[in-house]
Design a protein around this motif. Sequence first.
Motif, PDB file in Angstrom:
ATOM      1  N   PRO A 125       0.678  -1.222  -0.017  1.00  0.00           N
ATOM      2  CA  PRO A 125      -0.028  -0.005  -0.083  1.00  0.00           C
ATOM      3  C   PRO A 125       0.804   1.143  -0.094  1.00  0.00           C
ATOM      4  O   PRO A 125       1.811   1.172   0.544  1.00  0.00           O
ATOM      5  N   ARG A 126       0.368   2.286  -0.970  1.00  0.00           N
ATOM      6  CA  ARG A 126       1.268   3.578  -0.873  1.00  0.00           C
ATOM      7  C   ARG A 126       0.401   4.645  -0.363  1.00  0.00           C
ATOM      8  O   ARG A 126       0.860   5.574   0.085  1.00  0.00           O
ATOM      9  N   MET A 127      -0.840   4.259  -0.514  1.00  0.00           N
ATOM     10  CA  MET A 127      -1.765   5.551   0.313  1.00  0.00           C
ATOM     11  C   MET A 127      -3.041   4.704   0.496  1.00  0.00           C
ATOM     12  O   MET A 127      -3.492   4.137  -0.274  1.00  0.00           O
ATOM     13  N   SER A 128      -3.756   4.922   1.685  1.00  0.00           N
ATOM     14  CA  SER A 128      -4.977   4.286   1.841  1.00  0.00           C
ATOM     15  C   SER A 128      -5.724   5.317   2.719  1.00  0.00           C
ATOM     16  O   SER A 128      -5.431   5.891   3.426  1.00  0.00           O
ATOM     17  N   LYS A 129      -7.072   5.497   2.104  1.00  0.00           N
ATOM     18  CA  LYS A 129      -7.813   6.484   2.775  1.00  0.00           C
ATOM     19  C   LYS A 129      -9.298   5.783   3.033  1.00  0.00           C
ATOM     20  O   LYS A 129      -9.765   5.430   1.836  1.00  0.00           O
ATOM     21  N   LEU A 140       4.099  11.030   1.967  1.00  0.00           N
ATOM     22  CA  LEU A 140       2.696  10.394   2.296  1.00  0.00           C
ATOM     23  C   LEU A 140       1.884  11.498   2.793  1.00  0.00           C
ATOM     24  O   LEU A 140       0.672  11.840   2.187  1.00  0.00           O
ATOM     25  N   LEU A 198      10.618  11.469   9.437  1.00  0.00           N
ATOM     26  CA  LEU A 198       9.698  10.473   8.837  1.00  0.00           C
ATOM     27  C   LEU A 198      10.494   9.798   7.528  1.00  0.00           C
ATOM     28  O   LEU A 198      10.555   8.642   7.227  1.00  0.00           O
ATOM     29  N   ILE A 217      11.057   6.143   6.481  1.00  0.00           N
ATOM     30  CA  ILE A 217      10.712   5.178   5.628  1.00  0.00           C
ATOM     31  C   ILE A 217      12.066   4.590   4.592  1.00  0.00           C
ATOM     32  O   ILE A 217      11.970   3.511   4.132  1.00  0.00           O
ATOM     33  N   TYR A 273       2.485   6.754   9.302  1.00  0.00           N
ATOM     34  CA  TYR A 273       2.957   5.740   8.134  1.00  0.00           C
ATOM     35  C   TYR A 273       2.937   4.141   8.485  1.00  0.00           C
ATOM     36  O   TYR A 273       2.622   3.409   7.654  1.00  0.00           O
ATOM     37  N   MET A 317      -0.501   2.891   8.040  1.00  0.00           N
ATOM     38  CA  MET A 317      -0.917   2.378   6.884  1.00  0.00           C
ATOM     39  C   MET A 317      -0.161   1.111   6.354  1.00  0.00           C
ATOM     40  O   MET A 317      -0.889   0.325   5.635  1.00  0.00           O
ATOM     41  N   LEU A 318       0.913   0.893   6.828  1.00  0.00           N
ATOM     42  CA  LEU A 318       1.299  -0.400   6.345  1.00  0.00           C
ATOM     43  C   LEU A 318       0.657  -1.599   7.222  1.00  0.00           C
ATOM     44  O   LEU A 318       1.141  -2.778   6.906  1.00  0.00           O
ATOM     45  N   LEU A 355      -7.658   9.499  10.337  1.00  0.00           N
ATOM     46  CA  LEU A 355      -7.105   7.957  10.151  1.00  0.00           C
ATOM     47  C   LEU A 355      -7.167   7.102  11.448  1.00  0.00           C
ATOM     48  O   LEU A 355      -7.558   6.034  11.162  1.00  0.00           O
TER      49      LEU A 355
END
Lengths: 175, 726
Positions: free
Chosen positions: A14-18, A113, B7, B11, B55, B58-59, B91
């Motif tokens: 995943p590179r971006m999730s919303k 991001l 950040l 990464i 970040y 998200m992973l 989020l």
Amino acid sequence: MIKAILIFNNHGKPRMSKFYEHYTEDTEQQIIRETFHLVSKRDENVCNFLEGGLLIGGSENKLIYRHYATLYFVFCVDSSESELGILDLIQVFVETLDKCFENVCELDLIFHLDKVHNILAEMVMGGMVLETNMSEIITQVEAQGKMEKSETLTLLFIWQSMRQSQASRFSSKIS
Amino acid sequence: MPAPIRLRELIRTIRTARTQAEEREMIQKECAAIRSSFREEDNTYRCRNVAKLLYMHMLGYPAHFGQLECLKLIASQKFTDKRIGYLGAMLLLDERQDVHLLMTNCIKNDLNHSTQYVQGLALCTLGCMGSSEMCRDLAGEVEKLLKTSNSYLRKKAALCAVHVIRKVPELMEMFLPATKNLLSEKNHGVLHTSVVLLTEMCERSPDMLSHFRKLVPQLVRILKNLIMSGYSPEHDVSGISDPFLQVRILRLLRILGKGDDDSSEAMNDILAQVATNTETSKNVGNAILYETVLTIMDIKSESGLRVLAINILGRFLLNNDKNIRYVALTSLLKTVQTDHNAVQRHRSTIVDCLKDLDVSIKRRAMELSFALVNGNNIRGMMKELLYFLDSCDPDFKADCASGIFLAAEKYAPSKRWHIDTIMRVLTTAGSYVRDDSVPNLIQLITNSVEMHAYTVQRLYKALLDDISQQPLVQVASWCIGEYGDLLVSGQCEEEEPIQVSEDEVLDVLEGLLVSNLSTPVTRGYSLTAIMKLSTRFSSLNRIKKVVSIYGSSIDVELQQRAVEYNALFKKYDHMRPALLERMPIMEKTIFSGDGIFTVCLWSVFPVLQANDLLDLLGGNDVVPIIQTTVPTKPASAGGELLDLLGDLSLTVIPPMTAYNKNGLIIEFTFERSNPNPNIAVITIHATNSTEADMTEFVFQAAVPKVCSFPSCILINLLFMSWCIGT
């Protein structure tokens, strides 16, 4: 209403999730995996619409995706959105990213991001399309970026002047 | 404590990990560092830490310990902090956590901030994840911002209002005054979001819908300007001026015009204009056309316009672009009910789409084909559909098979064709048919009496080829059990009869019993079939042997059956022929299950005269019948009821026995109610005169439509004990 916007690469990372509806963290990851599984099976010259996977609403929701180089951009929408309109929206989103990052590539998305989220926040809010005019979006994003920069600069300035005053006091003590 | 890493560094580090385990280790280490940094309440680096946390979230790693930190960031004065804080809130937080309510005050302050970007952030967050409590508290602020002249804020406030209305529908009234001059905005962003807001309000409340109908002329004007205005670089997408806004307005027009003649009238011109003037070479133009077509089909448009719409869809079907074809098939599916004939014209193209490589298009084409099947084209369509069934993916087979069964049942031109079609489906996709299709098929076969020999012969031949498809095997073994004598005697008229001996048939059935491919249900079917053949064939010894072997089977169901059949041979041999004779024709009833007994009750109206009642019963197509699912002929009590009320005098009706069979006696008694002689009281007595209990006795009363509310029926259920004996 747009239920989720996902960007992942050809290997499913995943590179971006919303998500615009609440799911638990595990479910979110499962949705990303399931979506990747469904979308990666597709041939190059088939249509860009799929029925949603079981986790994200089944036959009620559709997955509308576009494949650019190494990235998949997937929008999961319900029946109130026009499918062809969403395809155009994805195009506008990618073009905006391109303008903001200057020839955007996957690495840009990886390392910035937060910036991607900020751009998206100017386009889609609460699952609904907010603004589609590219120049307007870019103007707003740049203005907010300037605000952030000015804050860090003032901080740097204050810190530097503090150090200088400390140094001068020290030197005055010595002399 | 060294400064937490940026950040970007994080990464970069994570990307060097080569395995999942390595990545997990790095992330855990960093999480521990972040946690201790949070504990130290360090303001300077909080922003950085939360960014890293997002970040990692998200992973897929847990990040809930950062929720409170996001709240602290939101309360900070710096824009950078607020930005990351609000992003984190969107989020990580949602209404299921109690902490989210702490945000309410911060958001309230930020909604009144001097900087528009901060106000924008607050609106964005509220619009994404605001819970109903938050929305209730803050709706006033949102409404105020809806009236501001700042277009950046106004458009955000509009979408935030949509979210508020979704969460708390009662607050819709609050936003009504602010919508008054939303449509007179010049800014397209505000226009777009205002149309979304209006759409949401109209969809939720019919009052709002009628209130906003007066906006139709204004919307038409805006749309006209968009089409007629020349090139405007701001809003241009591939040569069309703001297609997103056009599509939104068309959708709102659709909602406003549905079911209303005046509004539809006002829209006709502009719809025709859009349909003819839009360029179709790019996706954008097609998106607008698609929306226009949907609008035309939904409102009360004139027929010329509808024909134009269907023609546009027909053109879409021939387009090379798969997306356009998909969209055309979807809309044709929606319109096939109303404009059936127009869609029939495109049938051949639709059938061609069945052969497309694309899975989504195939599915749509299949659904549409089923909708288009009628008595005239059934043979041709069925050929195509059967070919499709052969070659399609397993996901489709179940749906396709059920669809074919339904279509065949409705439109079969002949019984033989029907049975051939079913055979074809069973042999090609036998393992994918639904469970309830086996009893339905059996019932169908029973009813086509003249086809029994043909059916059993074909099924037998199919069994010889392949015994892996369970529904096919089950139906085949049932049929062989029933009609085995026809098979052996070679009586088939429809096709060349085959020579089959009793032993060969028994071989096949025994083969099913021992095969690994057969499920327990199938084994049950074949054992019963073998048993039934004992009255039809002469090789009794062989059958007795098979049955006694299975008396000690491990499978409980098989064992029970075998033991009972054995008992039948030994002790009740005189009853065997009667028990195992041919099944009678089964009635197809809507209610399935055992022992459900439907009685139609006619109430006696207090005001109607006898003559009216006569007309009611005589002229109506609905006739009271008493049906059962037990295979007996329908009771004629319904007829008696009809006769009874035929010479009604509304004074005295003698009691009658409506049903008397298998120990169940049902009696109707009629009398006038004492205080009010205009009301008749019908009492039903149900008694059970057998020794066994009767279970699943379901009482259902159906009343005619004429029975309106004032003349109501009162149904009193008095549960009495069941009487044993007379």
